[in-house]
Structures are given as structure tokens and as C-alpha cells.
Design an enzyme around this catalytic site. Structure first.
Site, PDB file in Angstrom:
ATOM      1  N   HIS A   1      50.678  45.350  60.796  1.00 45.73           N
ATOM      2  CA  HIS A   1      49.645  46.344  60.514  1.00 45.73           C
ATOM      3  C   HIS A   1      48.534  45.666  59.707  1.00 45.73           C
ATOM      4  O   HIS A   1      48.822  44.950  58.743  1.00 45.73           O
ATOM      5  CB  HIS A   1      50.260  47.499  59.713  1.00 45.73           C
TER       6      HIS A   1
ATOM      7  N   SER B   1      45.729  38.304  70.913  1.00 43.50           N
ATOM      8  CA  SER B   1      45.589  37.017  70.227  1.00 43.50           C
ATOM      9  C   SER B   1      46.837  36.717  69.388  1.00 43.50           C
ATOM     10  O   SER B   1      47.270  35.563  69.301  1.00 43.50           O
ATOM     11  CB  SER B   1      44.323  36.980  69.372  1.00 43.50           C
TER      12      SER B   1
HETATM   13  C1  GRF Z   1      45.967  43.312  64.987  1.00 42.32           C
HETATM   14  O1  GRF Z   1      44.975  43.381  64.031  1.00 42.32           O
HETATM   15  C2  GRF Z   1      47.207  44.046  64.545  1.00 42.32           C
HETATM   16  O2  GRF Z   1      47.359  44.106  63.171  1.00 42.32           O
HETATM   17  C3  GRF Z   1      46.968  45.428  65.059  1.00 42.32           C
HETATM   18  O3  GRF Z   1      46.298  45.260  66.288  1.00 42.32           O
HETATM   19  C4  GRF Z   1      45.591  44.024  66.275  1.00 42.32           C
HETATM   20  C5  GRF Z   1      45.964  43.276  67.512  1.00 42.32           C
HETATM   21  O4  GRF Z   1      45.139  42.185  67.750  1.00 42.32           O
HETATM   22  N1  GRF Z   1      48.188  46.176  65.080  1.00 42.32           N
HETATM   23  P1  GRF Z   1      45.432  41.187  68.954  1.00 42.32           P
HETATM   24  O5  GRF Z   1      45.511  42.019  70.234  1.00 42.32           O
HETATM   25  O6  GRF Z   1      46.708  40.475  68.677  1.00 42.32           O
HETATM   26  O7  GRF Z   1      44.253  40.266  68.989  1.00 42.32           O
END
Ligand code: GRF
Length: 191
Positions: free
Chosen positions: A105, A14
Site C-alpha cells: 500500500h 512495475s
Molecule cells: C503501487 O503504488 C502500489 O502501492 C499500489 O498500486 C501501485 C502499483 O503500481 N497498490 P505498479 O502497477 O506496480 O506500477
């Protein structure tokens, strides 16, 4: 010549989608590839829909060869963006792109970082410790997990009735609204 971003993602993607959309009409910055290590990751479907090429990696070519480094150098990538990428970045890639790799993060580093602190593990720990706030950290990547220089942080409250899922969705919203802008700022500082 436009600046080129390579996004690395392992999951739903996302954030990758928000970043691609944000730069879609930008004439000087473009997302040129999604690098992915998981065959059925949601990000691959998004990349297809958004018309962004993908480059698949596996343990062998990523961790034990220069194939990925060579690929990204041939592309003239200016910035590598880790957006939910779950493998540790190997030293050859960090050396070749020093100061040009950023990660997001889902907590306020240095708290709740390090090996094993990813996805719901982060939010589980924040809630178990009854923290009153959490947030996001965008930082440069070096050889140590979640250790590089912090570029940007923003906090949000943790409510008494939060579950890991409700906290994760509040944090995702923060990521979506800040990550693309912060990336634009990093590229601007490079020029
Ligand atoms: C996010 O919460 C990011 O902080 C972490 O992994 C998640 C990825 O979410 N490192 P998406 O795949 O972008 O929805």
C-alpha cells in the site's frame, strides 16, 4: 521443491516486474503466474516479455466461484502477492490462503487506507492534509481492506512542492527497492 509466488496485478505492473527480476536467478523461489483482471493492463505486456504465464479473471469466476482458488491450489502456490491489484480479495481465497497473501500500500497504514484509498487518491489526500511524511506498507491481507498485520513500513518525506505525481514516483522507488526483499523474508519465515 521451490516456493511458488503468484502475483496479482491490475495496472502497469512495475512492481511485478521488479519482483520477477529479483527472483529470476533464485533456485528456490519462482514467480509462476501473473493473475490479472484487466484486458489491456500494462502488466500483461511485461509478463509476455519476461516469459511469465498469465491467468485472466473476471468478476464471475473470481468473486462467485472457486475457480481461482482451485487454480492456485493446483499450482501449489505458496504466496500470493498483490502488486497494484484493485479488486477486494474474496473470502474463499483469503480462507484458502490465510497468512499467505501480502499486499503493498502506497502510504503509512493505518493512515490513508481503506475503501477508495488507492492510486492517486492516496497521494491526493496526503498532500491535501499537508503531511510531512508518507511511505509504504507491506501487510498480510485479511477480510477487511488494508487491515491485516503489518510486515514492513518505510517512510519518505513529503516536500512542500510535491504533486501527487512526484510523491507517487518517490513512493514507487521505495516499493521497487523493498518489496522483493520483504517477499523473500516472508517466504523464509514460512519454511
Ligand atoms: C503501487 O503504488 C502500489 O502501492 C499500489 O498500486 C501501485 C502499483 O503500481 N497498490 P505498479 O502497477 O506496480 O506500477
Amino acid at each position: 521443491m521451490s516456493k511458488k509466488i503468484a502475483i496479482f496485478a491490475s495496472g502497469s505492473g512495475s512492481n511485478a516486474e521488479k519482483i520477477i527480476e529479483y527472483f529470476e536467478k533464485n533456485e528456490t523461489i519462482e514467480v509462476v503466474v501473473i493473475v490479472c483482471n484487466k484486458k489491456n493492463a500494462g502488466v500483461l505486456e511485461r509478463a509476455k516479455r519476461l516469459g511469465v504465464p498469465t491467468f485472466m479473471i473476471n468478476q464471475g469466476n473470481f468473486l462467485e466461484s472457486d475457480e481461482t482458488v482451485n487454480y492456485l491450489q493446483n499450482l501449489n502456490a505458496d504466496l500470493i502477492v498483490l502488486a497494484g491489484f484493485l479488486w477486494k480479495v474474496p473470502n474463499n481465497l483469503i480462507e484458502a490462503f490465510r497468512g499467505k497473501i501480502v499486499n503493498i500500500h502506497p502510504a503509512l497504514l493505518p493512515a490513508y487506507g481503506g475503501k477508495g484509498m488507492y492510486g492517486h487518491h492516496v497521494h491526493d489526500a496526503v498532500i491535501a492534509n499537508k503531511e510531512e511524511r508518507s511511505g509504504i506498507t507491506i501487510h498480510f491481507v485479511d477480510e477487511v481492506y488494508d487491515n491485516g498485520e503489518i510486515i514492513f513500513q518505510v517512510a519518505c518525506p513529503v516536500n512542500a512542492d510535491d504533486t501527487p505525481d512526484s510523491l507517487a514516483s518517490r513512493i514507487h522507488m521505495l516499493e521497487h527497492s523493498y518489496f522483493p526483499e520483504v517477499i523473500a523474508g516472508v517466504l523464509e519465515d514460512q519454511s
